[in-house]
Design an enzyme around this catalytic site. Structure first.
Site, PDB file in Angstrom:
ATOM      1  N   HIS A  18       0.865  -1.181   0.000  1.00  0.00           N
ATOM      2  CA  HIS A  18       0.000   0.000   0.000  1.00  0.00           C
ATOM      3  C   HIS A  18       0.899   1.228   0.000  1.00  0.00           C
ATOM      4  O   HIS A  18       1.958   1.231   0.630  1.00  0.00           O
ATOM      5  CB  HIS A  18      -0.882   0.002   1.260  1.00  0.00           C
ATOM      6  CG  HIS A  18      -1.321   1.366   1.693  1.00  0.00           C
ATOM      7  ND1 HIS A  18      -0.646   2.080   2.673  1.00  0.00           N
ATOM      8  CD2 HIS A  18      -2.344   2.149   1.277  1.00  0.00           C
ATOM      9  CE1 HIS A  18      -1.254   3.245   2.832  1.00  0.00           C
ATOM     10  NE2 HIS A  18      -2.281   3.316   2.010  1.00  0.00           N
ATOM     11  N   ARG A  64     -16.249   8.746  -2.913  1.00  0.00           N
ATOM     12  CA  ARG A  64     -16.760   7.702  -3.806  1.00  0.00           C
ATOM     13  C   ARG A  64     -16.454   6.334  -3.207  1.00  0.00           C
ATOM     14  O   ARG A  64     -15.296   5.923  -3.103  1.00  0.00           O
ATOM     15  CB  ARG A  64     -16.115   7.853  -5.182  1.00  0.00           C
ATOM     16  CG  ARG A  64     -16.667   6.885  -6.214  1.00  0.00           C
ATOM     17  CD  ARG A  64     -16.138   7.264  -7.588  1.00  0.00           C
ATOM     18  NE  ARG A  64     -16.693   6.397  -8.615  1.00  0.00           N
ATOM     19  CZ  ARG A  64     -16.080   5.318  -9.088  1.00  0.00           C
ATOM     20  NH1 ARG A  64     -14.905   4.944  -8.593  1.00  0.00           N
ATOM     21  NH2 ARG A  64     -16.636   4.601 -10.048  1.00  0.00           N
TER      22      ARG A  64
END
Length: 302
Positions: A108, A262
């Site tokens: 990540h 979103r």
């Protein structure tokens, strides 16, 4: 102190997204990223790019977002109450890579910029970001190289930078309910503004630019390692920790959900397949036990 320039930061982030996607496609050699642009009713938008079912990567998501709002959300003002009532811009690139092969670590990375403004007051701004590595079947040489690259990225900014942000990463990516780290760490920084805009931006750029330098050699080294159903099942089990951390603790996930971000982009970090097993304990002396015994607690790697 140099004046913050959000437009320059945004241009860098868009270019970084392009370069990272190109690098990951080259590593995969088969699949391509699909781009999905979106807008946010309250202000701003972004582009999510997702690669699925590749030769190397089961799923890789690289998201750019630039959202604006009239007031800061609770997740952002919890540790900075002076920001309440300010309008804000938040922009960043965030990525999570879930490889097919259990011998390649999940990873990540994130680099971001916040600026909050109020009429008659100086803007409040900061940079944040970092990257971290989550192996399933770790190799010590990979972890040491990952941390050496992290240290090299920090070196031009001062000898104290790597130890500080390495420790912060170990502390941030920790699951208290499991009493284990999410992986072997890397770098994590936030609220970076003390050295002025130019120097702070330079460090954020160095971290963003350095991500593939740290990750690509590990992928190349492990992508052809043979594995079987045992390794795959353990990988799926350990991916559960990723889900637990992101949904319970991750500040970025909480910020995105609280600001009406979103949802598909925010939850792009979720692994495509995952499993849980009641009261799992690895067999003593097994490769799986090696992860628990030697890698899921903070260590000095360089």
């Amino acid at each position: 102190m140099s004046v913050p320039d959000a437009a320059v930061v945004k241009a860098f982030l868009l270019d970084l997204q392009n370069r990272i996607c190109a690098g990951l496609q080259a590593l995969d050699g088969q699949a391509r990223f699909a781009a999905d642009s979106w807008t946010r009713a309250e202000g701003g938008g972004g582009t999510s790019r997702v690669l699925t079912q590749g030769a190397v990567f089961e799923q890789a998501g690289v998201n750019f977002s630039h959202v604006t709002g009239a007031a800061m959300p609770a997740s952002a003002t919890a540790h900075r109450p002076e920001l309440a009532g300010r309008s804000f811009e938040a922009m960043g690139v965030s990525l999570v890579i879930h490889p097919n092969n259990p011998y390649i670590p999940t990873t990540h990375a994130n680099v971001r910029f916040f600026i909050a403004q109020k009429e008659g007051a100086d803007p409040v701004w900061w940079f944040g970001g970092g990257f971290d590595l989550t192996p399933y079947y770790p190799f010590e040489e990979d972890v040491r190289e990952w941390h050496q690259t992290s240290k090299d990225i920090c070196a031009p900014f001062g000898d104290e930078v790597y130890p500080k942000y390495k420790k912060w990463c170990d502390e941030y990516f920790f699951l208290p309910h499991r009493n284990e780290t999410r992986g072997v760490g890397g770098l994590f920084f936030d609220d970076l503004n003390q050295e002025g805009f130019d120097q702070s931006f330079s460090f954020m750029q160095a971290v963003g630019n350095g991500f593939l330098t740290a990750y690509a050699p590990i992928v190349e080294r492990r992508k052809d390692t043979e594995f079987g159903e045992r390794e795959r099942q353990f990988q799926l089990y350990r991916r559960g920790r990723y889900v637990e951390f992101n949904l319970v603790y991750d500040r970025g996930t909480l910020f995105g959900l609280q600001t009406g971000g979103r949802t598909e982009s925010i939850l792009m970090s979720m692994p495509p397949l995952v499993r849980w097993q009641y009261a799992y304990t690895p067999e003593a002396g097994s490769p799986e036990a090696d992860l628990y015994d030697n890698y899921l607690k903070p260590r000095d790697w360089v």
